[in-house]
Design a protein around this motif. Structure first.
Motif, short mmCIF file in Angstrom:
data_model
loop_
_atom_site.label_atom_id
_atom_site.label_comp_id
_atom_site.label_asym_id
_atom_site.label_seq_id
_atom_site.Cartn_x
_atom_site.Cartn_y
_atom_site.Cartn_z
N UNK A 113 0.81 -1.23 0.00
CA UNK A 113 0.00 0.00 0.00
C UNK A 113 0.84 1.27 0.00
N UNK A 114 2.01 1.21 -0.61
CA UNK A 114 2.87 2.39 -0.72
C UNK A 114 2.75 3.00 -2.11
N UNK A 115 3.17 4.25 -2.23
CA UNK A 115 3.31 4.91 -3.53
C UNK A 115 4.80 5.17 -3.74
N UNK A 116 5.33 4.62 -4.83
CA UNK A 116 6.74 4.78 -5.18
C UNK A 116 6.83 5.64 -6.45
N UNK A 117 7.67 6.68 -6.39
CA UNK A 117 7.83 7.56 -7.54
C UNK A 117 9.30 7.96 -7.67
N UNK A 118 9.88 7.66 -8.81
CA UNK A 118 11.22 8.11 -9.19
C UNK A 118 12.29 7.80 -8.14
N UNK A 119 12.40 6.53 -7.86
CA UNK A 119 13.56 6.02 -7.12
C UNK A 119 14.41 5.23 -8.12
N UNK A 120 15.71 5.16 -7.89
CA UNK A 120 16.53 4.37 -8.82
C UNK A 120 16.03 2.93 -8.85
N UNK A 121 15.90 2.28 -7.71
CA UNK A 121 15.13 1.05 -7.55
C UNK A 121 14.13 1.34 -6.43
N UNK A 122 12.86 1.22 -6.71
CA UNK A 122 11.88 1.48 -5.64
C UNK A 122 11.95 0.41 -4.56
N UNK A 123 12.07 -0.85 -4.97
CA UNK A 123 12.25 -1.96 -4.03
C UNK A 123 13.46 -2.76 -4.50
N UNK A 124 14.36 -3.05 -3.58
CA UNK A 124 15.55 -3.83 -3.93
C UNK A 124 15.85 -4.82 -2.81
N UNK A 125 16.59 -5.86 -3.16
CA UNK A 125 17.07 -6.82 -2.17
C UNK A 125 18.53 -7.12 -2.43
N UNK A 126 19.27 -7.48 -1.38
CA UNK A 126 20.70 -7.74 -1.57
C UNK A 126 20.98 -9.19 -1.97
N UNK A 127 19.91 -10.00 -2.12
CA UNK A 127 20.09 -11.36 -2.58
C UNK A 127 19.94 -12.42 -1.51
N UNK A 128 20.04 -12.02 -0.24
CA UNK A 128 20.03 -12.99 0.85
C UNK A 128 18.65 -13.19 1.48
N UNK A 129 17.73 -12.28 1.27
CA UNK A 129 16.47 -12.30 1.99
C UNK A 129 15.26 -12.49 1.10
N UNK A 130 14.08 -12.14 1.66
CA UNK A 130 12.80 -12.34 0.98
C UNK A 130 11.95 -11.09 1.13
N UNK A 131 11.05 -10.89 0.17
CA UNK A 131 10.06 -9.82 0.32
C UNK A 131 8.76 -10.19 -0.37
N UNK A 132 7.69 -9.61 0.16
CA UNK A 132 6.37 -9.66 -0.46
C UNK A 132 5.96 -8.23 -0.76
N UNK A 133 5.70 -7.96 -2.02
CA UNK A 133 5.41 -6.60 -2.49
C UNK A 133 3.99 -6.63 -3.06
N UNK A 134 3.05 -5.97 -2.38
CA UNK A 134 1.67 -6.06 -2.87
C UNK A 134 0.88 -4.78 -2.62
N UNK A 135 -0.06 -4.52 -3.53
CA UNK A 135 -0.98 -3.39 -3.45
C UNK A 135 -0.26 -2.04 -3.38
N UNK A 136 0.83 -1.93 -4.13
CA UNK A 136 1.56 -0.67 -4.23
C UNK A 136 1.30 -0.01 -5.58
N UNK A 137 1.52 1.28 -5.64
CA UNK A 137 1.51 2.02 -6.90
C UNK A 137 2.94 2.41 -7.25
N UNK A 138 3.38 1.96 -8.43
CA UNK A 138 4.65 2.41 -8.99
C UNK A 138 4.29 3.48 -10.01
N UNK A 139 4.35 4.72 -9.57
CA UNK A 139 3.72 5.82 -10.30
C UNK A 139 4.52 6.24 -11.52
N UNK A 140 3.81 6.85 -12.47
CA UNK A 140 4.45 7.43 -13.64
C UNK A 140 5.39 8.55 -13.20
N UNK A 141 6.54 8.64 -13.85
CA UNK A 141 7.51 9.68 -13.52
C UNK A 141 8.48 9.84 -14.67
#
Length: 362
Positions: free
Chosen positions: A210-238
């Motif tokens: 439920x986040x709004x992400x706008x103009x980040x180099x990577x809005x969501x990133x991982x270093x390779x060792x962990x886990x994430x669940x990414x849901x109900x977000x807006x990756x906005x036009x920019x």
């Protein structure tokens, strides 16, 4: 100036001329009583940097720091402010109220790629909500690295907070059961970093919802060792300048600089997001190796219609650039790959996404 004890625990200050702030007395108790005079849980009212720092020093389990929603507090010069376990910091951001602004314009340069943070957890169970955190630089130019919040403990929530202009990251977490929800995370764009949220080595998936992400180099990133669940977000036009894949998982070998593993994350689930961002040059999702279990990408709304919106970039390390492969140089080791898409990807499932429809899934 002469300082003397007064009645009822007051301190009297006698000065020969008018003077600015001299002393801040936040509590007292008789010398024969070994206890904090404040009953806990306690709510601290915060309107200044001095009050914020003092409250953090005194806070304990269950306490709340209420930062006045009309205040703009300059924390320039403060780094890695420690937040004790099991407290809440909130700033009144809601509806038409912008909320308290905590700002650092510090441009301190640590050794190459060293990162300082405005806030750092000192224990589990922390809630940070309804604030605005402004960093020192919203440009993509190479330079110093500063982060908004670094989470190194479990059960931390960052909610309804605006984070922007942090060259390294808005939020970095290596704690279990982290929840990042309802935030506005934008313009964290530094070349080489620029993460909205970056997930480290975790035993449970970080929940990013439920986040709004706008103009980040990577809005969501991982270093390779962990886990994430990414849901109900807006990756906005920019604007596209400086933006790379919106959701990214690095390969572990990008850190090790060898071929002992091709791991890129453990469990990855990306679902019910709106990918409004419309650039066709980059992939929106990039898994830079092979997930230990599975990356499931489903039920998203996507502005594009081509299969290349999800990419697997399984990196291998070489001593030199490899013609015909996509490569980049890191510390004199070349990390190279051949991009793969669709059914050619390993441990990545892409299904039931609404292509060409950028909104309506969240």
């Amino acid at each position: 100036a002469l300082v003397e004890p007064g009645a009822f625990g007051r301190i009297c200050v006698f000065a020969a001329r008018s003077t600015d702030y001299l002393v801040d007395v936040v509590g007292y108790w008789p010398g024969d009583v070994d206890r904090d005079p404040i009953d806990h849980p306690h709510t601290f009212s915060v309107t200044t940097a001095v009050e914020l720092m003092s409250s953090l020093e005194r806070a304990s389990d269950g306490d709340i720091l209420d930062v006045d929603p009309n205040e703009q507090i300059d924390l320039t010069g403060h780094k890695d402010i420690s937040i004790p376990a099991n407290i809440t910091i909130r700033g009144g951001r809601s509806g038409g109220v912008a909320g308290a602004l905590l700002r650092s314009l510090e441009q301190y340069q640590l050794p190459p790629y060293g990162t300082w943070n405005l806030f750092r957890t000192a224990g589990p169970g922390i809630v940070i909500e309804d604030l605005r955190l402004e960093g020192p630089d919203g440009t993509s130019a190479l330079g110093f690295m500063a982060g908004g919040i670094t989470i190194g403990h479990d059960d931390v929530v960052v909610r309804n907070t605006e984070l922007y202009h942090w060259p390294a990251h808005g939020i970095a977490t290596s704690g279990d059961d982290t929840v990042i929800e309802g935030n506005d995370i934008h313009d964290n764009i530094r070349a080489g970093r620029g993460y909205g949220v970056v997930v480290g080595a975790t035993d449970t998936p970080t929940i990013i919802r439920n986040n709004v992400f706008t103009r980040n180099r990577h809005s969501v990133a991982g270093n390779g060792y962990g886990s994430y669940t990414v849901h109900h977000n807006l990756f906005a036009a920019s604007a596209s300048q400086g933006v790379l894949p919106l959701v990214d998982m690095h390969g572990v070998n990008e850190h090790l600089l060898d071929n002992s593993t091709h791991q890129a994350g453990v469990d990855i689930h990306i679902h019910h997001n709106d990918f409004e961002y419309a650039d066709t040059v980059i992939s929106f999702i990039d898994i830079r190796g092979i997930p230990v279990h599975t990356a499931i990408i489903e039920d998203n709304c996507v502005s594009r219609t081509d299969v290349a919106w999800v990419r697997q970039s399984d990196m291998s390390a070489y001593p030199s650039n490899q013609p015909g492969l996509v490569c980049y140089d890191k510390s004199s080791t070349w990390l190279c790959h051949t991009p793969t898409f669709g059914s050619n990807m390993t441990n990545i499932v892409v299904q039931n996404n609404q292509m060409g429809s950028p909104t309506g899934c969240r």
